[in-house]
Design a protein around this motif. Sequence first.
Motif, PDB file in Angstrom:
ATOM      1  N   LYS A 179       0.817  -1.212   0.000  1.00  0.00           N
ATOM      2  CA  LYS A 179       0.000   0.000   0.000  1.00  0.00           C
ATOM      3  C   LYS A 179       0.852   1.264   0.000  1.00  0.00           C
ATOM      4  CE  LYS A 179      -4.188  -1.770   2.193  1.00  0.00           C
ATOM      5  NZ  LYS A 179      -5.135  -1.592   3.322  1.00  0.00           N
ATOM      6  N   LEU A 180       2.116   1.144   0.428  1.00  0.00           N
ATOM      7  CA  LEU A 180       2.975   2.318   0.543  1.00  0.00           C
ATOM      8  C   LEU A 180       4.025   2.397  -0.552  1.00  0.00           C
ATOM      9  CD1 LEU A 180       3.449   2.305   4.426  1.00  0.00           C
ATOM     10  CD2 LEU A 180       1.803   3.597   3.070  1.00  0.00           C
ATOM     11  N   VAL A 181       3.920   1.524  -1.547  1.00  0.00           N
ATOM     12  CA  VAL A 181       4.843   1.575  -2.679  1.00  0.00           C
ATOM     13  C   VAL A 181       4.498   2.770  -3.556  1.00  0.00           C
ATOM     14  CG1 VAL A 181       5.533   0.398  -4.813  1.00  0.00           C
ATOM     15  CG2 VAL A 181       5.353  -0.890  -2.690  1.00  0.00           C
ATOM     16  N   THR A 182       5.485   3.585  -3.855  1.00  0.00           N
ATOM     17  CA  THR A 182       5.286   4.747  -4.726  1.00  0.00           C
ATOM     18  C   THR A 182       5.945   4.479  -6.068  1.00  0.00           C
ATOM     19  OG1 THR A 182       7.281   5.809  -3.881  1.00  0.00           O
ATOM     20  CG2 THR A 182       5.221   6.296  -2.754  1.00  0.00           C
ATOM     21  N   SER A 183       5.791   5.421  -6.998  1.00  0.00           N
ATOM     22  CA  SER A 183       6.294   5.217  -8.357  1.00  0.00           C
ATOM     23  C   SER A 183       7.808   5.093  -8.408  1.00  0.00           C
ATOM     24  CB  SER A 183       5.843   6.372  -9.263  1.00  0.00           C
ATOM     25  OG  SER A 183       6.348   7.601  -8.776  1.00  0.00           O
TER      26      SER A 183
ATOM     27  N   TRP B 279       9.251   8.641   2.171  1.00  0.00           N
ATOM     28  CA  TRP B 279       8.164   7.796   1.676  1.00  0.00           C
ATOM     29  C   TRP B 279       8.715   6.504   1.083  1.00  0.00           C
ATOM     30  CZ3 TRP B 279       3.410   7.725   3.032  1.00  0.00           C
ATOM     31  CH2 TRP B 279       2.730   8.899   3.362  1.00  0.00           C
ATOM     32  N   ARG B 280       9.853   6.602   0.390  1.00  0.00           N
ATOM     33  CA  ARG B 280      10.471   5.414  -0.207  1.00  0.00           C
ATOM     34  C   ARG B 280      10.830   4.399   0.879  1.00  0.00           C
ATOM     35  NH1 ARG B 280      15.170   7.520  -3.468  1.00  0.00           N
ATOM     36  NH2 ARG B 280      13.521   8.741  -4.459  1.00  0.00           N
ATOM     37  N   SER B 281      11.329   4.897   1.997  1.00  0.00           N
ATOM     38  CA  SER B 281      11.738   4.004   3.082  1.00  0.00           C
ATOM     39  C   SER B 281      10.541   3.342   3.760  1.00  0.00           C
ATOM     40  CB  SER B 281      12.546   4.791   4.119  1.00  0.00           C
ATOM     41  OG  SER B 281      12.954   3.982   5.185  1.00  0.00           O
ATOM     42  N   THR B 282       9.400   4.039   3.824  1.00  0.00           N
ATOM     43  CA  THR B 282       8.237   3.472   4.513  1.00  0.00           C
ATOM     44  C   THR B 282       7.688   2.233   3.825  1.00  0.00           C
ATOM     45  OG1 THR B 282       6.641   4.874   3.315  1.00  0.00           O
ATOM     46  CG2 THR B 282       7.518   5.722   5.412  1.00  0.00           C
ATOM     47  N   ALA B 283       8.061   1.999   2.567  1.00  0.00           N
ATOM     48  CA  ALA B 283       7.566   0.820   1.856  1.00  0.00           C
ATOM     49  C   ALA B 283       8.092  -0.463   2.486  1.00  0.00           C
ATOM     50  CB  ALA B 283       7.967   0.886   0.384  1.00  0.00           C
ATOM     51  N   TYR B 284       9.174  -0.369   3.255  1.00  0.00           N
ATOM     52  CA  TYR B 284       9.756  -1.555   3.880  1.00  0.00           C
ATOM     53  C   TYR B 284       9.268  -1.689   5.313  1.00  0.00           C
ATOM     54  CZ  TYR B 284      12.660  -2.091  -0.195  1.00  0.00           C
ATOM     55  OH  TYR B 284      13.077  -2.289  -1.483  1.00  0.00           O
ATOM     56  N   THR B 285       8.805  -2.899   5.655  1.00  0.00           N
ATOM     57  CA  THR B 285       8.222  -3.128   6.971  1.00  0.00           C
ATOM     58  C   THR B 285       9.307  -3.500   7.977  1.00  0.00           C
ATOM     59  OG1 THR B 285       7.746  -5.419   6.393  1.00  0.00           O
ATOM     60  CG2 THR B 285       5.988  -3.801   6.043  1.00  0.00           C
ATOM     61  N   ASN B 286      10.311  -2.634   8.106  1.00  0.00           N
ATOM     62  CA  ASN B 286      11.339  -2.813   9.121  1.00  0.00           C
ATOM     63  C   ASN B 286      11.392  -1.555   9.976  1.00  0.00           C
ATOM     64  OD1 ASN B 286      12.728  -0.900   7.565  1.00  0.00           O
ATOM     65  ND2 ASN B 286      13.980  -2.440   6.547  1.00  0.00           N
TER      66      ASN B 286
ATOM     67  N   GLU C 159      -5.081  10.778   2.395  1.00  0.00           N
ATOM     68  CA  GLU C 159      -5.285   9.339   2.226  1.00  0.00           C
ATOM     69  C   GLU C 159      -3.993   8.570   2.497  1.00  0.00           C
ATOM     70  OE1 GLU C 159      -7.080   8.315  -1.462  1.00  0.00           O
ATOM     71  OE2 GLU C 159      -8.881   9.526  -1.129  1.00  0.00           O
ATOM     72  N   LYS C 160      -2.870   9.067   1.989  1.00  0.00           N
ATOM     73  CA  LYS C 160      -1.605   8.392   2.225  1.00  0.00           C
ATOM     74  C   LYS C 160      -1.259   8.376   3.709  1.00  0.00           C
ATOM     75  CE  LYS C 160       1.979   9.124  -0.428  1.00  0.00           C
ATOM     76  NZ  LYS C 160       3.018   9.846  -1.220  1.00  0.00           N
ATOM     77  N   CYS C 161      -1.515   9.477   4.385  1.00  0.00           N
ATOM     78  CA  CYS C 161      -1.240   9.536   5.824  1.00  0.00           C
ATOM     79  C   CYS C 161      -2.133   8.562   6.583  1.00  0.00           C
ATOM     80  CB  CYS C 161      -1.429  10.954   6.349  1.00  0.00           C
ATOM     81  SG  CYS C 161      -0.118  12.101   5.865  1.00  0.00           S
ATOM     82  N   ASP C 162      -3.388   8.464   6.170  1.00  0.00           N
ATOM     83  CA  ASP C 162      -4.304   7.514   6.817  1.00  0.00           C
ATOM     84  C   ASP C 162      -3.807   6.083   6.640  1.00  0.00           C
ATOM     85  OD1 ASP C 162      -5.936   9.551   7.661  1.00  0.00           O
ATOM     86  OD2 ASP C 162      -7.413   9.316   6.055  1.00  0.00           O
ATOM     87  N   GLU C 163      -3.374   5.744   5.421  1.00  0.00           N
ATOM     88  CA  GLU C 163      -2.872   4.400   5.156  1.00  0.00           C
ATOM     89  C   GLU C 163      -1.584   4.125   5.930  1.00  0.00           C
ATOM     90  OE1 GLU C 163      -2.415   4.060   0.960  1.00  0.00           O
ATOM     91  OE2 GLU C 163      -4.558   3.758   0.570  1.00  0.00           O
ATOM     92  N   LEU C 164      -0.726   5.125   5.975  1.00  0.00           N
ATOM     93  CA  LEU C 164       0.537   4.967   6.698  1.00  0.00           C
ATOM     94  C   LEU C 164       0.271   4.743   8.180  1.00  0.00           C
ATOM     95  CD1 LEU C 164       3.637   5.067   6.621  1.00  0.00           C
ATOM     96  CD2 LEU C 164       3.490   7.552   6.899  1.00  0.00           C
ATOM     97  N   LEU C 165      -0.580   5.562   8.763  1.00  0.00           N
ATOM     98  CA  LEU C 165      -0.887   5.425  10.178  1.00  0.00           C
ATOM     99  C   LEU C 165      -1.568   4.091  10.466  1.00  0.00           C
ATOM    100  CD1 LEU C 165      -0.963   6.606  13.001  1.00  0.00           C
ATOM    101  CD2 LEU C 165      -3.078   7.789  12.401  1.00  0.00           C
ATOM    102  N   ALA C 166      -2.492   3.681   9.602  1.00  0.00           N
ATOM    103  CA  ALA C 166      -3.187   2.407   9.807  1.00  0.00           C
ATOM    104  C   ALA C 166      -2.209   1.243   9.783  1.00  0.00           C
ATOM    105  CB  ALA C 166      -4.261   2.219   8.731  1.00  0.00           C
ATOM    106  N   SER C 167      -1.238   1.299   8.876  1.00  0.00           N
ATOM    107  CA  SER C 167      -0.258   0.209   8.795  1.00  0.00           C
ATOM    108  C   SER C 167       0.627   0.179  10.034  1.00  0.00           C
ATOM    109  CB  SER C 167       0.592   0.343   7.530  1.00  0.00           C
ATOM    110  OG  SER C 167       1.428   1.486   7.589  1.00  0.00           O
ATOM    111  N   MET C 168       0.979   1.348  10.569  1.00  0.00           N
ATOM    112  CA  MET C 168       1.796   1.398  11.785  1.00  0.00           C
ATOM    113  C   MET C 168       1.011   0.906  13.001  1.00  0.00           C
ATOM    114  SD  MET C 168       4.799   2.362  10.879  1.00  0.00           S
ATOM    115  CE  MET C 168       4.575   1.623   9.250  1.00  0.00           C
TER     116      MET C 168
END
Length: 695
Positions: free
Chosen positions: A241-245, A301-308, A350-359
């Motif tokens: 969900k957090l992968v960008t172009s 944002w690029r770094s947030t795509a990784y779940t570490n 929307e991106k912030c909502d998705e980011l927060l939900a994943s965290m």
Amino acid sequence: MSRLAGWFRSGAKPDDASVSDGDSSRDNVAKEMEDIDDAMNSAALIMNDDIDGAWERLQTGDSSFHQLGLAVTIFMRSVLGFEKDVMADTTAKLDECEARAAADFRKAQRRGRGRAGSRLYPPGTEFELVRAETQLMGAVVGVLHESLIEAMKSFYKLRKAFLTLDAIIAAEEKALAERAADDDGASSNTNSLDAKDASSGLQTPANPTDPSTTVTTPEGSTAGDKTPDDRPPSPLHINSKLVTSDTVLLDNPLEVFVHSGANMCFGILLLLLTLVPPAFSRILSVVGFSGDRERGVRMLWRSTAYTNVNGAISAMILLAYYNGLLGVVDILPDQKDFDEHADVVGPPREKCDELLASMRLRYPDSRLWRVEEARQHANEQNLPKAIEILTTGEPSRMKQVAAVNNFELSISYMFTQDWNGMRDCFLRCLEVNDWSPALYYYMAGSASLELYRDARHSGDEDEARRQKTKAEDFFRKAPSVVGRKKFMARQLPIESYLHRKIQKWEDRAKVAGVDLADAIGPSPALEMAYMWNGPKRMGPVELERGMANLKWERCTAKEELVEAIKKEVDEMGIWALLNATLLKRMGKFDEARVLLDEHILKQDKSAFKGPTRDDYVQAAGNYEVASIAWVECCNPPAGTVDEVAAYRREKFDECQRQLDVVKVWEAYYLDARIGMRVQSGLETLAWFRKKMAYN
């Protein structure tokens, strides 16, 4: 055999080593991969409020990566709690970690590329990243330290970290460009992985920006993944969900560590360098580097795509940037104008909502993410919901996070003008955090003053007497603890401000022959709310309440003293500024402009200068005019296309002129707070100018 050993079965052979040496090298690199994996997973406990658990697990390892994790745990304690003794321990641990990483870097260089764990990065890059992270953390601790010498050393560390991270990112970009060129020239199907890609763990889909062919989901499954069967699934997954172009899709643990870590660190650095006060900017320009907000935000944002843990820290910084820093900014992209470039200068909801939900999903026990959720609701003018989130749920196991939660609750109560809650929470700040006891006493005094005024006007003389005594006690305690906490060997600006305020009231009380509480003019609580841009977070109920609490009739002095206070230009300026910000949020722009023009802009600058006068008011007044012009620019009246375009350009130009005035304003108290709003506003205007093709 190690579960990571499969990474090295298809790699290129070592350049000049025997088979046994090659096996040994592969074992060494497999061990390094497992160290990275274990250290990252252990450090991730910090993001779930389990800093003690992270500390215990990290002590079981002896690698540079475990040392880094230990350094991060003590660093988080020091920066979240601002505790001097913890900062000293942090410095020692960071120095130890940096020395260990330097030694490992030299070993990795002797081992050479043929025996390295990555074909994407030069040998030892992972240890250079560890060194850069320790230098960055050391720079932050040094600046927060009360010693000017330590602060100046920090700029040197900052420069070393900047250069190291810049080199890592440059090497990565070069390698990826070469890989892309090789792929373009290859005649084979671009979905397949050649031996070089297999050894590096870099996935090369037909469309590198299409996550559907490469992304490893959080559940561990893959979509269309062409990884060879003998390769174990990566323990470090990608959040699709957090992968960008521009996300670089990697599954080699070493490369994931370097890529996500370098983008996190360099992204933070580039972003923060655009937010520092003007004095810092001049120092940093002399040292030789500057920030880049757009590039920094993109990297995070690029770094947030990784779940570490690197992705989690990037998420924490992004949410703090959008909900915290930009939460006090007025001149932001309007949602109607939002485009793919706007998320650099304004919150992409929307991106912030998705980011927060994943965290929240990954770290369900952490209150850090609940604080961010509360800030999001506050920024949407839903303060009651924010307070509900901050006052419910299990308390944090980390006292530093509990302190952050309590401070956020304190200012939320201030914005809702719940004076009992505000007083009690700021007094609790004295128990859980020692950042600024003077500010906490001042805030408690401001709340008690409002309770005194409430009781006085309701006719409850006993309650009025009790609250008056408390207010005066708190106000008089504040100056006695001013200066306990310093920043670069200087008194905190907010403490200098409140010290001058109290001295002003004491002088007035002495001359007029009245008590301290009766010598105070416009609500100091609402003035402090302005410093955190509380009006932006207030809903209709809170705005109306604020207007009522700013009426001169609430003052408890006799009428002749109130009239004398109103004749003081800076006092009347404060009253006009606070009322104008509330009127602006209510959409009453003309009324707000009249107040700002009459009581602030038309006044001579000298009227705001003096030992106890409020010199920030005129700069803030000019900023508020710019803010009003921006709201008007984003909400033009109905008309033809040409009329709307002309109106928007006119208001844009007015906003730009006003910000340019404040940008070069002479030094004044609290210039960093106003200056940050101005700088962020200028970034927004630069984005809008480019979007609208204004010349």
